[in-house]
Design a protein around this motif. Sequence first.
Motif, PDB file in Angstrom:
ATOM      1  N   TRP A 105       0.658  -1.242  -0.045  1.00 13.51           N
ATOM      2  CA  TRP A 105      -0.034   0.145  -0.088  1.00 13.51           C
ATOM      3  C   TRP A 105       0.894   1.084  -0.094  1.00 13.51           C
ATOM      4  O   TRP A 105       1.669   1.488   1.081  1.00 13.51           O
ATOM      5  N   ASN A 106       0.736   1.805  -1.234  1.00  6.88           N
ATOM      6  CA  ASN A 106       1.481   3.304  -1.110  1.00  6.88           C
ATOM      7  C   ASN A 106       0.718   4.439  -1.386  1.00  6.88           C
ATOM      8  O   ASN A 106      -0.518   4.016  -1.983  1.00  6.88           O
ATOM      9  N   GLN A 107       1.135   5.616  -1.268  1.00  6.48           N
ATOM     10  CA  GLN A 107       0.213   6.895  -1.477  1.00  6.48           C
ATOM     11  C   GLN A 107       0.373   7.250  -2.904  1.00  6.48           C
ATOM     12  O   GLN A 107       1.608   7.311  -3.728  1.00  6.48           O
ATOM     13  N   GLN A 166       0.159  10.692  -4.740  1.00  4.70           N
ATOM     14  CA  GLN A 166      -0.439  12.087  -4.976  1.00  4.70           C
ATOM     15  C   GLN A 166      -0.976  12.637  -6.036  1.00  4.70           C
ATOM     16  O   GLN A 166      -0.635  12.574  -7.132  1.00  4.70           O
ATOM     17  N   ASN A 193      -3.154  11.937  -1.288  1.00  4.05           N
ATOM     18  CA  ASN A 193      -2.344  11.027  -0.822  1.00  4.05           C
ATOM     19  C   ASN A 193      -2.860   9.655  -0.074  1.00  4.05           C
ATOM     20  O   ASN A 193      -2.332   9.036   0.870  1.00  4.05           O
ATOM     21  N   ARG A 235      -3.804   5.798   0.184  1.00  7.19           N
ATOM     22  CA  ARG A 235      -3.111   4.804  -0.210  1.00  7.19           C
ATOM     23  C   ARG A 235      -3.864   3.663  -1.149  1.00  7.19           C
ATOM     24  O   ARG A 235      -4.960   3.559  -0.801  1.00  7.19           O
ATOM     25  N   SER A 260       5.981   6.846   1.712  1.00  8.58           N
ATOM     26  CA  SER A 260       6.337   5.576   1.057  1.00  8.58           C
ATOM     27  C   SER A 260       5.570   4.329   1.153  1.00  8.58           C
ATOM     28  O   SER A 260       4.468   4.752   1.939  1.00  8.58           O
ATOM     29  N   LEU A 261       6.120   3.185   0.842  1.00  9.36           N
ATOM     30  CA  LEU A 261       5.303   1.841   1.255  1.00  9.36           C
ATOM     31  C   LEU A 261       5.057   1.668   2.566  1.00  9.36           C
ATOM     32  O   LEU A 261       6.026   1.766   3.309  1.00  9.36           O
TER      33      LEU A 261
END
Lengths: 211, 257
Positions: free
Chosen positions: A129-131, A133, A147, A149, B2-3
Amino acid sequence: MNQKLVAVVDYGMGNLRSVAKAAEHVAPTNTRIIVTHNPEEIESADAIIFPGQGAAKACMNALFETGMIHPIQKSAQEKPFLGICMGLQVLMSHSTENEGVACLDIIKGDVKQFELNAHPSLKVPHMGWNQIQQTQEHPLWHNIPQNSRFYFVHSYYVQPKEQSIIAGTTTHGITFPTVLSHKNLFAIQAHPEKSADHGLQLFQNFLQWNG
Amino acid sequence: MSLAKRIIPCLDVDNGRVVKGVQFVNIRDAGNPVEVAKRYDEQGADEITFLDITATAHDRNTTVQMVEEVASQVFIPLTVGGGIRTVEDIRTMLNAGADKVAINSAAIFNPAFVQEACDTFGSQCIVVAIDAKKVSTEGEPNRWEIFTHGGRKETGIDAIEWAQKMESLGAGEILLTSMDRDGTKSGFDLKLTRAISDAINIPVIASGGVGELDHLCQGITEGHAEAVLAASIFHFGQHTVQEAKEAMQAKGIEVRL
């Protein structure tokens, strides 16, 4: 009210069922989701979801064998079109995967592998899980906070020639484009079908979007 | 930005029910898999793993139905392991709605199967499960080997070399279980976890031994794992996934909240 037909493109790759299930979960009552590899159904659908997993070469071969290259290229020019993961990458001109693969060339640019030598603690595939933008406003970002996830699994990323089509970026060692948007086309590197509430919201936004 | 490090509740499934044993004996019933999966999804679980611990033909069909039911209600990644031996087994699970499969003993009996699976379905959906046990004695350098049959049968294969080999065959992820710690609630084998995580470039999921929230944090900070897997601390209401994430965040670990 007329029925809206949304085609999930099936070329034998990836987990189409979860994409169709997630879209069905949020689809308005007048919207029918079909999973199809029939070029005519792709051409007659009102909107297209183009998912994908696996390797670029196998993906392009499967699209060729099922006679889907032309209907996909045509649909991507004229109706709401949502590319997901490999369904983003093969829209580009060329991928460096599998010693170089010519892709659909719907968006000018390349697909490159992560080179994270400068970040030895970072893992590839970029998995988890990453954000995202959001770098432009877009109807598909409706009710999705900046932002948020999303769930990602990939080892390659896209580099479009035209920077103005980047609608979202993500950071994993480097910052790279994860969402491209141009007219009726919106394509995302993450898997909205596996991204819980934000992913479902994205499908809901797409199903209400007229491109 | 980040992740996020992932928390993965694990559901051991036996004939359609969630169970949990202590070192694979004393199995306790922990509920209906669909209900349990939904509860974890609502608590913010990052993924869910099902391990099918008995795999008769009849039970397999029950598992496939269960995966189908979970996948239509829970929109986070699902991994299914236990008895995955052929490309057809993988296809069945993916078609039922699984996103990844965990291959364990079939990788040991036939390593080429891992490569075939990755070539067919892509590395992103192939997890290799490694059950490792410490074989070095006190005073010797640490050494772990792969064990099969729930930790009862040794193979003589070095765990670090095996993880590297699985990466080279295309595995997308390693699910690493310490058979010394599994079910003991005494924490991960952090030396094992770190040795494997540092030796390969693909993500490692730490498993086996979680008894309190701090153990999850240690798996990330000291074990260098990308994800932590636990079962009993979540199943029996000791902690929620949300509490686990808050504990990790308090230690400076990036999580999805």
